[in-house]
Scaffold this motif. Structure first.
Motif, PDB file in Angstrom:
ATOM      1  N   LEU A 146      69.109 -10.798 -34.533  1.00  0.00           N
ATOM      2  CA  LEU A 146      68.058 -10.079 -33.822  1.00  0.00           C
ATOM      3  C   LEU A 146      68.689  -9.048 -32.899  1.00  0.00           C
ATOM      4  O   LEU A 146      69.622  -9.357 -32.155  1.00  0.00           O
ATOM      5  CB  LEU A 146      67.207 -11.070 -33.026  1.00  0.00           C
ATOM      6  CG  LEU A 146      65.952 -10.547 -32.338  1.00  0.00           C
ATOM      7  CD1 LEU A 146      64.982  -9.929 -33.345  1.00  0.00           C
ATOM      8  CD2 LEU A 146      65.253 -11.681 -31.601  1.00  0.00           C
ATOM      9  N   LEU A 147      68.174  -7.830 -32.946  1.00  0.00           N
ATOM     10  CA  LEU A 147      68.674  -6.725 -32.139  1.00  0.00           C
ATOM     11  C   LEU A 147      68.090  -6.790 -30.728  1.00  0.00           C
ATOM     12  O   LEU A 147      66.880  -6.953 -30.565  1.00  0.00           O
ATOM     13  CB  LEU A 147      68.294  -5.394 -32.803  1.00  0.00           C
ATOM     14  CG  LEU A 147      68.563  -4.109 -32.042  1.00  0.00           C
ATOM     15  CD1 LEU A 147      70.064  -3.925 -31.772  1.00  0.00           C
ATOM     16  CD2 LEU A 147      68.007  -2.917 -32.823  1.00  0.00           C
ATOM     17  N   TYR A 148      68.967  -6.654 -29.729  1.00  0.00           N
ATOM     18  CA  TYR A 148      68.550  -6.606 -28.326  1.00  0.00           C
ATOM     19  C   TYR A 148      68.955  -5.247 -27.758  1.00  0.00           C
ATOM     20  O   TYR A 148      70.087  -4.798 -27.954  1.00  0.00           O
ATOM     21  CB  TYR A 148      69.237  -7.690 -27.498  1.00  0.00           C
ATOM     22  CG  TYR A 148      68.659  -9.066 -27.699  1.00  0.00           C
ATOM     23  CD1 TYR A 148      67.903  -9.666 -26.700  1.00  0.00           C
ATOM     24  CD2 TYR A 148      68.867  -9.765 -28.876  1.00  0.00           C
ATOM     25  CE1 TYR A 148      67.369 -10.940 -26.874  1.00  0.00           C
ATOM     26  CE2 TYR A 148      68.333 -11.025 -29.063  1.00  0.00           C
ATOM     27  CZ  TYR A 148      67.586 -11.606 -28.074  1.00  0.00           C
ATOM     28  OH  TYR A 148      67.046 -12.858 -28.253  1.00  0.00           O
ATOM     29  N   ILE A 149      68.018  -4.612 -27.053  1.00  0.00           N
ATOM     30  CA  ILE A 149      68.291  -3.359 -26.353  1.00  0.00           C
ATOM     31  C   ILE A 149      67.993  -3.590 -24.886  1.00  0.00           C
ATOM     32  O   ILE A 149      66.868  -3.957 -24.520  1.00  0.00           O
ATOM     33  CB  ILE A 149      67.452  -2.198 -26.919  1.00  0.00           C
ATOM     34  CG1 ILE A 149      67.790  -1.970 -28.399  1.00  0.00           C
ATOM     35  CG2 ILE A 149      67.689  -0.916 -26.112  1.00  0.00           C
ATOM     36  CD1 ILE A 149      66.947  -0.915 -29.083  1.00  0.00           C
ATOM     37  N   ASN A 150      69.017  -3.423 -24.062  1.00  0.00           N
ATOM     38  CA  ASN A 150      68.892  -3.631 -22.611  1.00  0.00           C
ATOM     39  C   ASN A 150      68.333  -5.012 -22.275  1.00  0.00           C
ATOM     40  O   ASN A 150      67.479  -5.160 -21.397  1.00  0.00           O
ATOM     41  CB  ASN A 150      68.066  -2.512 -21.978  1.00  0.00           C
ATOM     42  CG  ASN A 150      68.750  -1.164 -22.147  1.00  0.00           C
ATOM     43  OD1 ASN A 150      69.974  -1.068 -22.019  1.00  0.00           O
ATOM     44  ND2 ASN A 150      67.978  -0.139 -22.457  1.00  0.00           N
ATOM     45  N   GLY A 151      68.818  -6.019 -23.001  1.00  0.00           N
ATOM     46  CA  GLY A 151      68.448  -7.406 -22.733  1.00  0.00           C
ATOM     47  C   GLY A 151      67.124  -7.853 -23.322  1.00  0.00           C
ATOM     48  O   GLY A 151      66.763  -9.020 -23.207  1.00  0.00           O
ATOM     49  N   THR A 152      66.391  -6.961 -23.980  1.00  0.00           N
ATOM     50  CA  THR A 152      65.080  -7.287 -24.545  1.00  0.00           C
ATOM     51  C   THR A 152      65.159  -7.275 -26.063  1.00  0.00           C
ATOM     52  O   THR A 152      65.655  -6.304 -26.648  1.00  0.00           O
ATOM     53  CB  THR A 152      64.027  -6.259 -24.083  1.00  0.00           C
ATOM     54  OG1 THR A 152      63.994  -6.242 -22.656  1.00  0.00           O
ATOM     55  CG2 THR A 152      62.647  -6.595 -24.616  1.00  0.00           C
ATOM     56  N   PRO A 153      64.672  -8.342 -26.724  1.00  0.00           N
ATOM     57  CA  PRO A 153      64.706  -8.348 -28.188  1.00  0.00           C
ATOM     58  C   PRO A 153      63.757  -7.290 -28.757  1.00  0.00           C
ATOM     59  O   PRO A 153      62.660  -7.072 -28.244  1.00  0.00           O
ATOM     60  CB  PRO A 153      64.240  -9.758 -28.566  1.00  0.00           C
ATOM     61  CG  PRO A 153      63.544 -10.289 -27.372  1.00  0.00           C
ATOM     62  CD  PRO A 153      64.083  -9.569 -26.177  1.00  0.00           C
ATOM     63  N   VAL A 154      64.208  -6.628 -29.819  1.00  0.00           N
ATOM     64  CA  VAL A 154      63.391  -5.649 -30.520  1.00  0.00           C
ATOM     65  C   VAL A 154      62.381  -6.408 -31.373  1.00  0.00           C
ATOM     66  O   VAL A 154      62.729  -7.397 -32.021  1.00  0.00           O
ATOM     67  CB  VAL A 154      64.283  -4.734 -31.391  1.00  0.00           C
ATOM     68  CG1 VAL A 154      63.466  -3.903 -32.358  1.00  0.00           C
ATOM     69  CG2 VAL A 154      65.135  -3.836 -30.505  1.00  0.00           C
ATOM     70  N   LYS A 155      61.131  -5.958 -31.353  1.00  0.00           N
ATOM     71  CA  LYS A 155      60.080  -6.606 -32.142  1.00  0.00           C
ATOM     72  C   LYS A 155      60.464  -6.550 -33.620  1.00  0.00           C
ATOM     73  O   LYS A 155      60.851  -5.508 -34.139  1.00  0.00           O
ATOM     74  CB  LYS A 155      58.747  -5.896 -31.928  1.00  0.00           C
ATOM     75  CG  LYS A 155      57.605  -6.499 -32.700  1.00  0.00           C
ATOM     76  CD  LYS A 155      56.317  -5.732 -32.470  1.00  0.00           C
ATOM     77  CE  LYS A 155      55.226  -6.254 -33.371  1.00  0.00           C
ATOM     78  NZ  LYS A 155      54.038  -5.398 -33.305  1.00  0.00           N
ATOM     79  N   ARG A 156      60.384  -7.718 -34.278  1.00  0.00           N
ATOM     80  CA  ARG A 156      60.766  -7.819 -35.681  1.00  0.00           C
ATOM     81  C   ARG A 156      59.745  -8.684 -36.399  1.00  0.00           C
ATOM     82  O   ARG A 156      59.451  -9.795 -35.976  1.00  0.00           O
ATOM     83  CB  ARG A 156      62.162  -8.423 -35.782  1.00  0.00           C
ATOM     84  CG  ARG A 156      62.698  -8.492 -37.191  1.00  0.00           C
ATOM     85  CD  ARG A 156      64.132  -8.928 -37.196  1.00  0.00           C
ATOM     86  NE  ARG A 156      64.213 -10.385 -37.201  1.00  0.00           N
ATOM     87  CZ  ARG A 156      65.263 -11.071 -37.623  1.00  0.00           C
ATOM     88  NH1 ARG A 156      66.331 -10.445 -38.036  1.00  0.00           N
ATOM     89  NH2 ARG A 156      65.258 -12.380 -37.608  1.00  0.00           N
ATOM     90  N   GLU A 157      59.216  -8.172 -37.523  1.00  0.00           N
ATOM     91  CA  GLU A 157      58.241  -8.901 -38.328  1.00  0.00           C
ATOM     92  C   GLU A 157      58.735  -8.959 -39.769  1.00  0.00           C
ATOM     93  O   GLU A 157      59.319  -7.998 -40.268  1.00  0.00           O
ATOM     94  CB  GLU A 157      56.892  -8.178 -38.314  1.00  0.00           C
ATOM     95  CG  GLU A 157      56.304  -8.002 -36.934  1.00  0.00           C
ATOM     96  CD  GLU A 157      55.112  -7.061 -36.950  1.00  0.00           C
ATOM     97  OE1 GLU A 157      54.035  -7.516 -36.542  1.00  0.00           O
ATOM     98  OE2 GLU A 157      55.272  -5.910 -37.358  1.00  0.00           O
ATOM     99  N   ARG A 158      58.476 -10.073 -40.417  1.00  0.00           N
ATOM    100  CA  ARG A 158      58.876 -10.244 -41.818  1.00  0.00           C
ATOM    101  C   ARG A 158      58.040  -9.322 -42.695  1.00  0.00           C
ATOM    102  O   ARG A 158      56.826  -9.208 -42.520  1.00  0.00           O
ATOM    103  CB  ARG A 158      58.674 -11.704 -42.216  1.00  0.00           C
ATOM    104  CG  ARG A 158      59.217 -12.061 -43.579  1.00  0.00           C
ATOM    105  CD  ARG A 158      60.745 -12.134 -43.556  1.00  0.00           C
ATOM    106  NE  ARG A 158      61.245 -12.878 -44.664  1.00  0.00           N
ATOM    107  CZ  ARG A 158      61.464 -12.361 -45.883  1.00  0.00           C
ATOM    108  NH1 ARG A 158      61.258 -11.101 -46.109  1.00  0.00           N
ATOM    109  NH2 ARG A 158      61.907 -13.133 -46.854  1.00  0.00           N
ATOM    110  N   ALA A 159      58.690  -8.648 -43.620  1.00  0.00           N
ATOM    111  CA  ALA A 159      58.025  -7.790 -44.601  1.00  0.00           C
ATOM    112  C   ALA A 159      58.315  -8.349 -45.992  1.00  0.00           C
ATOM    113  O   ALA A 159      59.114  -9.282 -46.145  1.00  0.00           O
ATOM    114  CB  ALA A 159      58.534  -6.359 -44.476  1.00  0.00           C
ATOM    115  N   ASP A 160      57.691  -7.787 -47.010  1.00  0.00           N
ATOM    116  CA  ASP A 160      57.950  -8.220 -48.382  1.00  0.00           C
ATOM    117  C   ASP A 160      59.428  -8.030 -48.717  1.00  0.00           C
ATOM    118  O   ASP A 160      60.062  -7.084 -48.240  1.00  0.00           O
ATOM    119  CB  ASP A 160      57.110  -7.408 -49.372  1.00  0.00           C
ATOM    120  CG  ASP A 160      55.629  -7.737 -49.274  1.00  0.00           C
ATOM    121  OD1 ASP A 160      55.278  -8.823 -48.780  1.00  0.00           O
ATOM    122  OD2 ASP A 160      54.820  -6.889 -49.697  1.00  0.00           O
ATOM    123  N   ASP A 161      59.950  -8.922 -49.536  1.00  0.00           N
ATOM    124  CA  ASP A 161      61.342  -8.812 -49.962  1.00  0.00           C
ATOM    125  C   ASP A 161      61.592  -7.469 -50.635  1.00  0.00           C
ATOM    126  O   ASP A 161      60.728  -6.928 -51.334  1.00  0.00           O
ATOM    127  CB  ASP A 161      61.702  -9.914 -50.957  1.00  0.00           C
ATOM    128  CG  ASP A 161      61.944 -11.249 -50.299  1.00  0.00           C
ATOM    129  OD1 ASP A 161      61.927 -11.321 -49.054  1.00  0.00           O
ATOM    130  OD2 ASP A 161      62.149 -12.235 -51.039  1.00  0.00           O
TER     131      ASP A 161
END
Length: 178
Positions: free
Chosen positions: A47-62
């Motif tokens: 999971l990518l963090y920018i300035n201590g905050t995780p970047v919103k990430r949602e599962r998409a189709d394969d």
């Protein structure tokens, strides 16, 4: 080699840009701008963090990769950066080499670049002394990528024109970069 810059302003987070590789300015790379000067960037368990905050990430189709003749399903995630830019990333494996990193502090007048194919990208997470990209200075930026004009498979030199019928990734030609 191209001389000068196409940028009329500094890039924004999420732009896909072409730049000269800091350790070898005869080589051009293309990656997404993730970190701006002064940002803290880190990967934790994929999971990518920018300035201590995780970047919103949602599962998409394969993503279905059929370049090698048999379809392979690759996990795809849709990330949304703090400025609202949304794009898809690929995740080939859990606990990949670059899925958990140190925290990087982007120096003044430099940028942190990452590829969207996260487990198969030599980018700013890899320092130049390990044949990576490291931080990219502003003066190495060439321009923003707009369209995929030509694309061949990995490992095949572009000058091997006799292999193009098999190595050109036809589905990628003339697609818009977002």
């Amino acid at each position: 080699m191209f001389s000068g810059r196409i940028f009329s302003s500094k890039p924004t987070r999420g732009d896909v840009v072409v730049f000269r590789l800091p350790r070898d300015d005869s080589t051009d790379y293309i990656k997404r701008v993730i970190g701006l000067p002064g940002d803290r960037i880190q990967m934790k368990d994929g999971l990518l963090y920018i300035n201590g905050t995780p970047v919103k990430r949602e599962r998409a189709d394969d993503f279905i990769d059929d370049e090698n003749g048999s379809p392979e399903h690759v996990r795809r995630w849709r990330e949304t950066l703090p400025n609202g830019v949304t794009y898809d990333t690929l995740d080939l494996q859990d606990n990949g080499f670059l899925d958990s990193t140190q925290e990087y502090l982007v120096p003044a007048d430099h940028y942190f670049m990452m590829g969207d194919n996260r487990d198969n990208s030599t980018d700013s997470r890899v320092p130049p002394e390990r044949q990576g990209v490291g931080y990219v200075p502003f003066e190495n930026l060439i321009g923003k990528a707009q369209i995929i004009f030509f694309s061949i498979g990995d490992g095949e030199p572009a000058w091997h024109i006799w292999s193009w019928p098999w190595s050109v990734r036809w589905s990628r030609l003339f697609t818009i970069v977002r």
